[in-house]
Motif scaffolding. Structure first.
Motif, PDB file in Angstrom:
ATOM      1  N   PRO A  50      -4.198 -20.165  -0.404  1.00 27.14           N
ATOM      2  CA  PRO A  50      -4.144 -19.071  -1.309  1.00 27.14           C
ATOM      3  C   PRO A  50      -3.870 -17.810  -0.638  1.00 27.14           C
ATOM      4  N   LEU A  51      -3.352 -16.668  -1.147  1.00 27.65           N
ATOM      5  CA  LEU A  51      -2.888 -15.448  -0.879  1.00 27.65           C
ATOM      6  C   LEU A  51      -4.489 -14.430  -0.819  1.00 27.65           C
ATOM      7  N   VAL A  52      -4.478 -13.596   0.200  1.00 21.59           N
ATOM      8  CA  VAL A  52      -5.573 -12.530  -0.033  1.00 21.59           C
ATOM      9  C   VAL A  52      -4.802 -11.189  -0.186  1.00 21.59           C
ATOM     10  N   ILE A  53      -4.775 -10.750  -1.514  1.00 22.46           N
ATOM     11  CA  ILE A  53      -3.831  -9.701  -1.752  1.00 22.46           C
ATOM     12  C   ILE A  53      -4.708  -8.017  -1.649  1.00 22.46           C
ATOM     13  N   HIS A  54      -3.780  -7.417  -0.887  1.00 19.87           N
ATOM     14  CA  HIS A  54      -4.195  -5.936  -0.780  1.00 19.87           C
ATOM     15  C   HIS A  54      -3.149  -5.117  -1.629  1.00 19.87           C
ATOM     16  N   THR A  55      -3.718  -4.341  -2.705  1.00 16.36           N
ATOM     17  CA  THR A  55      -2.837  -3.643  -3.363  1.00 16.36           C
ATOM     18  C   THR A  55      -3.348  -2.272  -3.895  1.00 16.36           C
ATOM     19  N   ASP A  93       0.844  -1.422  -0.039  1.00 17.10           N
ATOM     20  CA  ASP A  93       0.033   0.149   0.062  1.00 17.10           C
ATOM     21  C   ASP A  93       0.878   1.149   0.000  1.00 17.10           C
ATOM     22  N   TYR A  94       1.064   1.918  -1.041  1.00 15.67           N
ATOM     23  CA  TYR A  94       1.700   3.136  -1.230  1.00 15.67           C
ATOM     24  C   TYR A  94       0.861   4.529  -1.456  1.00 15.67           C
ATOM     25  N   TYR A  95      -0.417   4.237  -1.106  1.00 13.16           N
ATOM     26  CA  TYR A  95      -1.503   5.322  -1.293  1.00 13.16           C
ATOM     27  C   TYR A  95      -0.950   6.526  -0.189  1.00 13.16           C
ATOM     28  N   GLY A  96      -1.005   7.653  -0.597  1.00 15.45           N
ATOM     29  CA  GLY A  96      -0.989   9.033   0.030  1.00 15.45           C
ATOM     30  C   GLY A  96       0.391   8.911   0.889  1.00 15.45           C
ATOM     31  N   MET A  97       1.382   8.933   0.216  1.00 13.11           N
ATOM     32  CA  MET A  97       2.752   8.963   0.796  1.00 13.11           C
ATOM     33  C   MET A  97       3.036  10.063   1.539  1.00 13.11           C
ATOM     34  N   GLU A  98       2.828  11.250   1.136  1.00 16.39           N
ATOM     35  CA  GLU A  98       3.034  12.504   1.797  1.00 16.39           C
ATOM     36  C   GLU A  98       2.140  12.460   3.086  1.00 16.39           C
ATOM     37  N   ASP A  99       0.973  12.156   2.994  1.00 16.66           N
ATOM     38  CA  ASP A  99       0.061  12.553   4.184  1.00 16.66           C
ATOM     39  C   ASP A  99      -0.109  11.361   5.254  1.00 16.66           C
ATOM     40  N   ARG A 100      -0.303  10.034   4.538  1.00 19.08           N
ATOM     41  CA  ARG A 100      -0.613   9.072   5.569  1.00 19.08           C
ATOM     42  C   ARG A 100       1.049   8.260   5.695  1.00 19.08           C
ATOM     43  N   LYS A 101       1.933   8.410   4.972  1.00 16.02           N
ATOM     44  CA  LYS A 101       3.126   7.770   5.392  1.00 16.02           C
ATOM     45  C   LYS A 101       4.076   8.797   5.706  1.00 16.02           C
ATOM     46  N   GLY A 102       3.867   9.948   6.157  1.00 11.07           N
ATOM     47  CA  GLY A 102       4.824  10.861   6.895  1.00 11.07           C
ATOM     48  C   GLY A 102       5.866  11.511   6.103  1.00 11.07           C
ATOM     49  N   GLY A 103       5.647  11.519   4.628  1.00 12.44           N
ATOM     50  CA  GLY A 103       6.440  12.167   3.553  1.00 12.44           C
ATOM     51  C   GLY A 103       7.436  10.860   3.143  1.00 12.44           C
ATOM     52  N   ARG A 104       7.535   9.789   3.794  1.00 10.67           N
ATOM     53  CA  ARG A 104       8.374   8.899   3.342  1.00 10.67           C
ATOM     54  C   ARG A 104       8.321   8.451   1.871  1.00 10.67           C
ATOM     55  N   SER A 105       9.234   7.902   1.335  1.00  9.66           N
ATOM     56  CA  SER A 105       9.554   7.597  -0.185  1.00  9.66           C
ATOM     57  C   SER A 105       9.092   6.012  -0.399  1.00  9.66           C
ATOM     58  N   ILE A 106       8.804   5.794  -1.468  1.00 12.46           N
ATOM     59  CA  ILE A 106       8.601   4.191  -1.743  1.00 12.46           C
ATOM     60  C   ILE A 106       9.767   3.336  -1.219  1.00 12.46           C
ATOM     61  N   ALA A 107      11.068   4.006  -1.440  1.00 14.48           N
ATOM     62  CA  ALA A 107      12.149   3.312  -0.958  1.00 14.48           C
ATOM     63  C   ALA A 107      12.065   2.987   0.299  1.00 14.48           C
ATOM     64  N   ASP A 108      11.697   3.981   1.288  1.00 16.21           N
ATOM     65  CA  ASP A 108      11.542   3.696   2.661  1.00 16.21           C
ATOM     66  C   ASP A 108      10.546   2.536   3.063  1.00 16.21           C
TER      67      ASP A 108
END
Length: 268
Positions: free
Chosen positions: A131-136, A95-110
């Motif tokens: 089986p896997l239950v996948i959230h993307t 889950d990379y949604y909202g990198m600025e707001d929800r992830k505290g400004g971290r980058s995808i690399a973080d």
């Protein structure tokens, strides 16, 4: 008749009303539900639902968005996956949604910890053949790439699984189907703004489709904005039927059959 393939019945708004939730399910002809685990800490409660009710089953896994929780090893997941009525690994993914707001400004690399967690779940699923239950979310490219890197290439001995609450593009749907995965649609497909997603609904083969509520979130029209419930999954089926020009009973029968095919042991 109907199956809710993904719900969170241990969450506030539903957990304290379980008898009423189950009564509403019965009245709506929702026969079965898969109760989803999102942290190791909540697994015992999720699993208890499956043990207590003959039409519930459970998963084991840690949601990609959850931080500050127990990080499972492959063996942790395998130990719980071996328990009665545990039929899948997840909810897992990226889950990379909202990198600025929800992830505290971290980058995808973080977010490498998310990717490593996802790999752990894939390896456990392959080891126990569940089986896997996948959230993307905003992460489909990496989700698909990691699945392939871990051997989930649509051939040979693989875990398989489902892309739950699908909101991605037609291209991502094709890629998921090519890997042998199912695609599950939620109440989002009833929203006025979801025309492109309804085009994906029309595209996905009926024998590779599931329906879900993702309760207590994403209540379908006409309940949008309210607490969602497994009793509302027929509204998802009705939208699928309308989009594809078929009878809702056909959708119910097909998605119930697919549920049984993917998640072994979930027959009533």
């Amino acid at each position: 008749m109907f199956v809710d393939s993904h719900c969170h019945l241990t969450y506030p708004g539903l957990a304290e009303q379980l008898p009423a939730v189950r009564q509403a399910m019965a009245e709506a002809s929702v026969d079965r539900a898969l109760c989803i685990c999102t942290t190791m800490e909540e697994f015992a409660d999720v699993h208890a639902l499956a043990l207590a009710h003959s039409n519930f089953w459970s998963t084991v896994g840690v949601h990609p968005d959850n931080e500050g929780v127990t990080e499972p090893s492959v063996q942790d997941l395998l130990d719980r996956a071996a328990l009665p009525r545990v039929v899948a690994i997840g909810e897992t993914g990226l889950d990379y949604y909202g990198m600025e707001d929800r992830k505290g400004g971290r980058s995808i690399a973080d977010l490498e910890w998310q990717r490593e967690r996802f790999r752990t779940h894939i390896r456990a699923a392959r080891a126990c053949a569940k089986p896997l239950v996948i959230h993307t979310r905003s992460a489909s490219e990496d989700t698909l790439a990691i699945l392939k890197e871990e051997g989930e290439d649509g051939a040979g001995n693989r875990a398989g699984g489902v892309f739950h609450c699908f909101t991605e593009s037609m291209q991502v749907a094709r890629a998921a189907l090519d890997l042998g995965y199912y695609i599950s649609f939620s109440g989002i497909i009833t929203f006025k703004t979801a025309q492109e997603l309804r085009e994906v609904v029309a595209f996905v083969p009926l024998d590779r489709m599931l329906i879900e509520t993702d309760s207590p979130y994403l209540a379908p029209v006409p309940y949008r904005g309210k607490i969602n419930s497994p009793a509302y999954v027929p509204h998802v089926a009705q939208q699928v039927a309308q989009t594809r020009g078929m009878a809702v009973q056909e959708v119910a029968e097909a998605t119930s059959r697919n549920f049984e095919t993917l998640f072994k042991g979930v027959t009533a």
